[in-house]
Enzyme design. Sequence first.
Site, PDB file in Angstrom:
ATOM      1  N   ASP A 120      22.814  -1.361  10.427  1.00  0.00           N
ATOM      2  CA  ASP A 120      23.718  -1.451  10.606  1.00  0.00           C
ATOM      3  C   ASP A 120      24.938  -0.480   9.692  1.00  0.00           C
ATOM      4  O   ASP A 120      24.544  -0.098   9.076  1.00  0.00           O
ATOM      5  CB  ASP A 120      23.909  -2.105  10.926  1.00  0.00           C
ATOM      6  CG  ASP A 120      23.188  -3.467  11.860  1.00  0.00           C
ATOM      7  OD1 ASP A 120      23.112  -2.799  12.810  1.00  0.00           O
ATOM      8  OD2 ASP A 120      23.904  -4.766  11.839  1.00  0.00           O
ATOM      9  N   ASP A 139      21.824  -1.151  19.146  1.00  0.00           N
ATOM     10  CA  ASP A 139      22.069  -2.715  19.668  1.00  0.00           C
ATOM     11  C   ASP A 139      23.085  -1.757  21.082  1.00  0.00           C
ATOM     12  O   ASP A 139      23.948  -2.710  21.670  1.00  0.00           O
ATOM     13  CB  ASP A 139      23.751  -2.932  19.063  1.00  0.00           C
ATOM     14  CG  ASP A 139      22.453  -3.257  16.943  1.00  0.00           C
ATOM     15  OD1 ASP A 139      21.373  -3.920  17.742  1.00  0.00           O
ATOM     16  OD2 ASP A 139      23.560  -3.660  16.162  1.00  0.00           O
TER      17      ASP A 139
END
EC number: 3.4.23.36
Length: 164
Positions: A120, A139
Amino acid sequence: MLNRGLARWLGLALLVLVLDQASKHAIEATFQFGEQLALIPGFFNLTLAYNPGAAFSFLADAGGWQRYFFTTLALGVSLFIVFLLKKHHAETRYALALALILGGALGNAIDRMLLGHVIDFIQIHYQQRWYYPAFNIADSAICIGAVLMVIDSFRGQAKSEKVA
């Protein structure tokens, strides 16, 4: 042989997958774990974070089994999405939603398979008081796809109510 409609949506899913993986590799090559770069001070950072769990680090500390569970789940859902795309490739909004979810699911599944965690790097926050969990392009694609699916379901409901 793939029909053109299905190929178009699979191509979009592939584009999401490639952008996701390329961005993750670029961030990992540039940043040390936990390092942050403020792009919009007080609001938006790039950072390198690892998530061994699912959304919002759900089950991140579960001991390792979640890697295989979420990978298997993503691959199973991806196969089901391809089936749905074959059936609904002419329904633009629905197929767009499915393609975005497919590309995102596969992008995160690749991370889990190869690394044991998801990379991330997008961090939204308010000054130093509130931080949204770090996320990535996969995401984002999954969330946009989910929103489009909800919109599509409401629009479909409205059409069926007019007919009734």
